[in-house]
Design a protein around this motif. Structure first.
Motif, PDB file in Angstrom:
ATOM      1  N   VAL A 189       0.826  -1.212   0.000  1.00  0.00           N
ATOM      2  CA  VAL A 189       0.000   0.000   0.000  1.00  0.00           C
ATOM      3  C   VAL A 189       0.859   1.261   0.000  1.00  0.00           C
ATOM      4  CG1 VAL A 189      -1.971  -1.139   1.078  1.00  0.00           C
ATOM      5  CG2 VAL A 189      -0.251  -0.029   2.524  1.00  0.00           C
ATOM      6  N   LEU A 245      -0.428   0.595   6.390  1.00  0.00           N
ATOM      7  CA  LEU A 245       0.147   1.769   5.736  1.00  0.00           C
ATOM      8  C   LEU A 245       1.202   2.416   6.619  1.00  0.00           C
ATOM      9  CD1 LEU A 245      -1.451   4.308   3.433  1.00  0.00           C
ATOM     10  CD2 LEU A 245      -0.333   5.222   5.467  1.00  0.00           C
ATOM     11  N   ASN A 295      -6.299   5.905   0.667  1.00  0.00           N
ATOM     12  CA  ASN A 295      -5.012   6.017   1.366  1.00  0.00           C
ATOM     13  C   ASN A 295      -5.194   6.300   2.858  1.00  0.00           C
ATOM     14  OD1 ASN A 295      -3.444   5.577  -1.007  1.00  0.00           O
ATOM     15  ND2 ASN A 295      -3.736   7.714  -1.586  1.00  0.00           N
ATOM     16  N   SER A 339      -3.071   3.139  -1.841  1.00  0.00           N
ATOM     17  CA  SER A 339      -4.166   2.331  -1.305  1.00  0.00           C
ATOM     18  C   SER A 339      -5.495   2.985  -1.682  1.00  0.00           C
ATOM     19  CB  SER A 339      -4.025   2.207   0.225  1.00  0.00           C
ATOM     20  OG  SER A 339      -5.024   1.382   0.774  1.00  0.00           O
TER      21      SER A 339
END
Length: 260
Positions: A5, A32, A26, A21
């Motif tokens: 990601v 992440l 995101n 992502s």
């Protein structure tokens, strides 16, 4: 590594770290954060990397915390909240402590925790599609952890307004209040120009100059970090925040807001 990601690429002496992502805009998930921390560590360890460019795919730079992860875990909510606040605090500190400039290249929406990433960058170019909002107050939360990097960037009056109202503003306003360096019609061109300037600076000169600009922010992490982390963990586990996050995920007004 197509399932990552966060993408990490090095070319021409600069590392590009891309939030990738798009399925959750995101959002700041555990994964992440972990991959972003690893990307910063890789950049720090590579003597050929002069600076880092932080950017994104899709129309959103970062939507803030992954609320589905925050509200849907089976484990004790208080424990999860404490883990997430610690991870976010450590991530923002890693941005500031990286001895290489971090340049934000943004042309999309930035919300809540994503604002903390913007504040932690050393230079930020915001393209015309950029919008910004500190939406925590509308969810029963507060911009606790990210205040450590956002408040030093924004003017006090602007902070008082946007922390409280949660309203959206654009790149010109973001530049005017100090959140971003430049509102640019072409973020790619602006960042390319900055990288050309950074290429002329010595690694030691960049590291020591960055240290001067971040020392007071890091002092605030030491002074206030525990307090804002505790506030964040407490709020995420509160009934009001659970209602706010649930309403957001269900796309309905929370109980305290007027009907749409």
């Amino acid at each position: 590594m197509t399932d990552r990601v966060v993408r990490y690429e090095v070319a021409g002496g600069f590392a590009t770290v891309t939030l990738d992502s798009p399925h959750n805009r995101n959002a700041i998930s555990t994964r992440l954060v972990s991959e972003l921390r690893q990307s910063l560590a890789d950049a720090a360890a590579d003597p050929d990397v002069r600076a880092v460019v932080l950017t994104h795919t899709g129309g959103t730079f970062c939507a803030g915390a992954d609320l589905s992860e925050a509200s849907g875990a089976a484990e004790d909510p208080a424990t999860l909240a404490a883990q997430r606040t610690t991870a976010m605090t450590d991530l923002l500190r890693a941005f500031l402590e990286l001895p290489k400039p971090i340049v934000g290249k943004i042309d999309g929406h930035v919300r809540a925790g994503g604002m903390g990433l913007v504040g932690a960058c050393d230079l930020v170019a915001a393209g015309p599609a950029s919008t910004f909002a500190l939406t925590e107050s509308r969810l029963g939360l507060a911009a606790s952890i990210i205040s450590l990097t956002v408040l030093p960037r924004m003017s006090p009056r602007a902070a008082g307004r946007y922390f409280l109202t949660g309203e959206k503003f654009g790149p010109a306003e973001a530049e005017a209040i100090g959140l971003v360096t430049t509102a640019s019609d072409d973020a790619d061109a602006t960042v390319s120009k900055w990288l050309g300037e950074l290429a002329s600076a010595s690694p030691q000169g960049l590291a020591e100059s960055k240290r001067l600009t971040t020392v007071r922010m890091l002092a605030d992490f030491d002074r206030y970090g525990s307090d804002v982390a505790a506030q964040s963990a407490r709020l995420f586990g509160s009934a009001e925040a659970i209602e706010g996050m649930t309403a957001f995920l269900q796309r309905r007004p929370p109980s305290w807001a007027p009907p749409r």
